[in-house]
Write a protein that holds these residues in place. Structure first.
Motif, PDB file in Angstrom:
ATOM      1  N   LEU A  61       0.840  -1.192   0.000  1.00  6.21           N
ATOM      2  CA  LEU A  61       0.000   0.000   0.000  1.00  6.21           C
ATOM      3  C   LEU A  61       0.879   1.248   0.000  1.00  6.21           C
ATOM      4  N   PRO A  62       0.420   2.349  -0.572  1.00  6.82           N
ATOM      5  CA  PRO A  62       1.200   3.584  -0.553  1.00  6.82           C
ATOM      6  C   PRO A  62       1.065   4.321   0.779  1.00  6.82           C
ATOM      7  N   VAL A  63       1.280   3.599   1.873  1.00  9.02           N
ATOM      8  CA  VAL A  63       1.219   4.161   3.231  1.00  9.02           C
ATOM      9  C   VAL A  63       2.563   3.856   3.876  1.00  9.02           C
ATOM     10  N   MET A  64       3.369   4.861   4.121  1.00 11.60           N
ATOM     11  CA  MET A  64       4.731   4.665   4.594  1.00 11.60           C
ATOM     12  C   MET A  64       4.902   4.973   6.081  1.00 11.60           C
ATOM     13  N   SER A  65       3.926   5.598   6.692  1.00 16.46           N
ATOM     14  CA  SER A  65       4.033   5.981   8.101  1.00 16.46           C
ATOM     15  C   SER A  65       3.607   4.833   9.000  1.00 16.46           C
ATOM     16  N   LYS A  66       4.491   4.429   9.903  1.00 19.83           N
ATOM     17  CA  LYS A  66       4.144   3.366  10.852  1.00 19.83           C
ATOM     18  C   LYS A  66       2.966   3.794  11.722  1.00 19.83           C
ATOM     19  N   THR A  67       2.936   5.065  12.092  1.00 21.43           N
ATOM     20  CA  THR A  67       1.831   5.563  12.912  1.00 21.43           C
ATOM     21  C   THR A  67       0.507   5.444  12.172  1.00 21.43           C
TER      22      THR A  67
ATOM     23  N   ALA B 204      -1.490  -3.609  15.260  1.00 19.74           N
ATOM     24  CA  ALA B 204      -0.143  -4.081  14.929  1.00 19.74           C
ATOM     25  C   ALA B 204       0.771  -3.837  16.120  1.00 19.74           C
ATOM     26  N   LEU B 205       0.830  -4.790  17.035  1.00 17.83           N
ATOM     27  CA  LEU B 205       1.522  -4.547  18.291  1.00 17.83           C
ATOM     28  C   LEU B 205       3.039  -4.469  18.125  1.00 17.83           C
ATOM     29  N   GLN B 206       3.652  -5.488  17.563  1.00 19.62           N
ATOM     30  CA  GLN B 206       5.101  -5.524  17.451  1.00 19.62           C
ATOM     31  C   GLN B 206       5.551  -5.628  15.993  1.00 19.62           C
ATOM     32  N   TRP B 207       4.691  -5.263  15.070  1.00 14.97           N
ATOM     33  CA  TRP B 207       5.029  -5.424  13.660  1.00 14.97           C
ATOM     34  C   TRP B 207       5.912  -4.289  13.169  1.00 14.97           C
ATOM     35  N   SER B 208       6.719  -4.623  12.175  1.00 17.91           N
ATOM     36  CA  SER B 208       7.497  -3.599  11.493  1.00 17.91           C
ATOM     37  C   SER B 208       6.588  -2.848  10.533  1.00 17.91           C
ATOM     38  N   THR B 209       7.112  -1.764   9.970  1.00 16.81           N
ATOM     39  CA  THR B 209       6.330  -0.985   9.012  1.00 16.81           C
ATOM     40  C   THR B 209       5.947  -1.820   7.799  1.00 16.81           C
ATOM     41  N   VAL B 210       6.906  -2.588   7.274  1.00 17.83           N
ATOM     42  CA  VAL B 210       6.629  -3.427   6.102  1.00 17.83           C
ATOM     43  C   VAL B 210       5.595  -4.495   6.435  1.00 17.83           C
TER      44      VAL B 210
END
Length: 841
Positions: A157-163, A176-182
């Motif tokens: 998806l074109p969403v790059m912000s982890k927040t 997404a508790l402990q997931w990375s951004t990817v």
């Protein structure tokens, strides 16, 4: 996935979303993505030079990082933060910046380039779970995600912000508790693909839908920008849909790798006679063009009392227009001239090109023609929320007057209202009346003088639904009569229906006092409060850790009226609120969810946890009684109400003897120790700190540095520093004195003399939430608050004080303020001259 309220809102958003409206933007985004791939094909990465990659240099066509951050914002934004998020960049002074583990930029680039080649190879092979394991690309999550989207648009998806990703997943009920951004990006895509109504959309359109449905950017920023002196450039701004600004000598803003690099260049071209405060002020105004995003609002003004139009920033973004003779910095804006009008003069507009517009001012300008913009949530509150997520407790520290308690109070109410996941929480911050009501409500527990009872009705004799129809009923004695004499008017009743329903179905209130002489058939009178949908069943009551030992469950509901302890009542009402939000304040816990305390030298473990306290005895003397402290009470209430957050706000935490006050709890508050129990030494109770208890504390560094705090405490708290913020005073003047420049330059000198921890806070120059506006108001603050503070800092050394404030203000010979201090206008003029803070500059 379950049919939660968020799922229902998703379905509603899908049904009402006009897919046609996104076609043009999606097409533009895809064209830019393809242009990027053509300019930087994957096979070129094997031999790509660092000059084609990094920010901070002029390359025909632009570099990879320039394209990813600036040119393709419409594809997906990765704006914000520092240039270090690109791993390698060239600073404005020409030096290369790169991770310290590399000895040279050449070594760094070889590693980073190889990392990207491996990243793309793993994605090509579908090894998506290995994309975060490339050491050279650690610390560049948004960069990795944006690059992956550009080359593999169907897989991300074109969403790059982890927040933002966490926000969307939280809204879908799948945090997404402990997931990375990817990983979060991939998981969110899989959830959206599972929706039949969305399954056929491109990832670009899915990204646009997400922001349509649950935009985490809760607020719009609103600024006013003057289109030249006396609005000289307004006609072309209106015709060509942009706003323009000067300071052309600094050049294209996108060439700078960071705001700091830009400010250095700005200072070189516009030194303002060495006045660092003015340099900072004007540089911030120009850099605003890089910080505004599509959807933010711009008011074009002429002077201090005329609005020319109100516009909305479009996707064109910032553009450096070399072809223009002057005012080459532009920002795309769609203008609405129906808002043009004369307004009451806004004094601050006379000294600034760019300034923020508050909600009340926006409302005053637009009148009834437009609603005020959504409230901009201070990033500090999100930082506090994240800090609490990591550690469970946070200390806001800094010099006096930097708004630590103010921020802590507002952050606490915002968090208790839902935090970043709730637009209602943001709206509450923008309305002082609503904020005050919220703070009052969270700070008040349910009236503990009113008991909560559990009452059973047999539907074969009488149904709770009949009470809803009739409004009230006289209730007769049951077999167990011992509780009836304790019932009082105003008590709350939880209505349970026995077989075959076997669940809680209603809430009622007692309206009469118990009368032992009343006929048995009218022992109590009840009035209907609410019908409860999907209340807890008998089996759920039995299996609940708190309610399993309650009186109604122990007696298997074989009776009529059962008592509930405070904790049991909190737990049951909390369950009802989760099932049926309409019961609202009826389910407020007995212990307030926001508890404010202040530490001081006499504050003890007995006050905080438990201890023996004197209490009046029946004989008229005093007995020592073991009493729960405030934190123990909060933890007990939170344990019975695990689905809601509780906040303990500790002011002046450093003024107490922290190791003694916390005792063994210094271990239990750790995030990974939450829920573990210890036996308290005095009561022998098993005690634990629940995960839903957050501690927000404040500390004044002028009293004590954080470096002097107990090491165990520093290891368990996250620390967030609040420093003086002169930006809050931009445009504010007192006579001829520009308050922001005065504060900036004053603190430069304070830092040099007594250190950064004793700077002067901006809050000193506010009154009732607004900056000081008159010389008289400023002179009063100066004489009675600022001057005594500086005298204390400088140990009554009047020679030093005269050097700091100027000999026109302090007479070092007589060791007293000069006569000018009694003339507010003259005082402001003298300080403006000494600090280079003349409002007319």
């Amino acid at each position: 996935m379950t049919d939660t309220p968020s799922r229902k809102s998703l379905a509603s958003a899908i049904a009402t979303w006009d897919k046609g409206t996104v076609e043009s933007r999606a097409a533009e985004a895809e064209a830019l993505r393809q242009e990027f791939v053509a300019l930087f094909p994957r096979e070129a990465w094997d031999v790509m030079p660092v000059e084609s990659y990094a920010l901070g240099q002029t390359v025909e066509g632009g570099t990879v990082c320039w394209w990813l951050e600036f040119k393709t914002r419409v594809v997906g934004s990765m704006s914000g933060g520092q240039a270090s998020k690109h791993l390698i960049f060239r600073a404005a002074d020409g030096t290369w910046r790169f991770p310290k583990k590399y000895a040279s930029v050449e070594e760094a680039w070889l590693a980073v380039r190889a990392g990207f080649v491996e990243l793309f190879a793993r994605a090509e092979a579908g090894r998506f779970d290995e994309l975060d394991g490339i050491d050279a690309l650690k610390g560049a999550a948004a960069l990795r995600t944006k690059a992956l989207y550009m080359y593999f648009p169907d897989a991300f998806l074109p969403v790059m912000s982890k927040t933002h990703l966490e926000h969307f997943l939280q809204a879908l009920g799948d945090p997404a508790l402990q997931w990375s951004t990817v990983d979060a990006n991939r998981h969110l895509l899989s959830l959206l693909r599972a929706e039949a109504a969305l399954s056929g959309l491109t990832t670009q359109k899915l990204g646009q839908f997400l922001y349509h449905w649950a935009d985490p950017r809760i607020a719009q920023r609103v600024v006013k920008i003057a289109p030249g002196e006396s609005a000289a450039h307004w006609p072309e701004c209106l015709d060509e849909s942009f706003i323009c600004m000067g300071w052309d000598e600094v050049g294209d803003l996108t060439q700078f790798a960071s705001k700091e690099a830009f400010r250095d260049a700005f200072r070189e071209h516009y030194p303002y006679n060495g006045n660092e405060g003015q340099v900072s002020r004007k540089a911030n105004e120009l850099w605003t063009l890089m910080e505004l995003e599509p959807g933010d609002r711009v008011i074009a003004n002429r002077g201090i009392s005329e609005v020319l139009a109100i516009g909305t920033i479009n996707d064109a973004g910032y553009v450096w227009r070399q072809d223009r003779p002057e005012y080459r910095h532009t920002l795309g804006v769609d203008w609405d001239t129906t808002a043009a009008r004369s307004i009451d003069p806004v004094k601050a507009w006379g000294t600034t090109t760019v300034s923020k517009v508050s909600g009340p001012l926006f409302k005053a300008i637009t009148g009834s023609q437009a609603p005020p913009p959504a409230v901009e949530v201070d990033p500090l509150y999100c930082e506090i929320e994240n800090a609490l997520g990591r550690r469970g407790q946070v200390i806001l520290y800094g010099p006096p007057g930097t708004g630590k308690t103010y921020a802590a109070r507002r952050a606490a109410v915002w968090l208790l209202s839902g935090g970043s996941a709730s637009s209602d929480a943001a709206a509450l911050l923008g309305d002082e009346t609503r904020f005050a009501d919220g703070e009052r409500r969270f700070s008040m527990g349910r009236d503990q003088s009113r008991q909560v009872w559990f009452m059973v009705a047999n539907p074969s004799h009488w149904s709770w639904s009949q009470l809803a129809v009739d409004g009230s009923v006289d209730y007769s004695y049951g077999r167990l009569k011992r509780n009836y004499p304790q019932v009082r008017a105003g008590d709350l009743v939880v209505g349970y229906e026995s077989s075959p329903t076997q669940r809680v179905v209603a809430l009622a209130r007692v309206t009469t006092e118990y009368d032992p002489d009343a006929p048995a058939e009218s022992a109590l009178t009840l009035e209907s409060v609410a019908e409860v949908s999907e209340g807890p069943t008998w089996s759920e009551l039995q299996s609940d850790a708190v309610l399993a030992d309650s009186e109604p469950v122990r007696n298997r509901c074989q009776g009529t009226l059962f008592g509930l302890t405070t904790i049991e009542a909190d737990r049951l009402l909390g369950l009802l609120l989760n099932r049926d939000p309409s019961i609202g304040v009826l389910a407020e816990p007995s212990i307030q969810r926001l508890t404010r305390i202040t530490f001081h030298p006499s504050y003890t473990y007995e006050d905080f946890v438990e201890g023996f306290r004197p209490r009046a005895s029946a004989a008229g003397g005093l007995d020592l009684v073991l009493t729960d402290g405030v934190f123990k009470e909060v933890c007990a209430a939170a344990a019975a109400d695990p689905d809601r957050r509780y906040v303990v706000l500790i002011d002046e935490i450093n003024r107490g003897n922290i190791p003694k006050i916390f005792g063994e709890l210094i271990t239990l508050i750790e995030k990974d120790k939450r829920g573990l129990t210890v036996r308290l030494p005095q009561s022998g109770d098993e005690f634990s700190v629940p995960a839903n208890v957050s501690i927000i504390a404040t500390m004044n560094t002028a009293d004590r540095s954080i470096h002097l705090l107990d090491t165990a405490l520093r290891r368990r708290f996250t620390f967030v520093e609040l420093l003086p913020d002169s930006q809050t005073l931009v445009g504010a003047t007192a006579g001829s004195l520009a308050l922001d420049v005065f504060l900036e330059n004053l603190n430069d000198r304070v830092r040099a003399r007594v250190g950064r921890e004793k700077q002067v806070g901006h809050a000193l120059f506010f009154d009732d939430g607004l900056p000081l506006e008159t010389p008289e108001a400023f002179a009063a603050v100066f004489r009675h608050e600022l001057l005594p503070l500086l005298q204390e800092y400088l140990y009554e050394d009047y020679a030093e004080l005269a050097g700091l404030l100027g000999s026109d203000v302090i007479d070092a010979t007589t060791q007293r303020p000069a006569a000018v201090i009694d003339d507010p206008e003259a005082l402001c003029a003298a300080l403006a001259d000494h600090f280079g803070a003349n409002a007319s500059i």
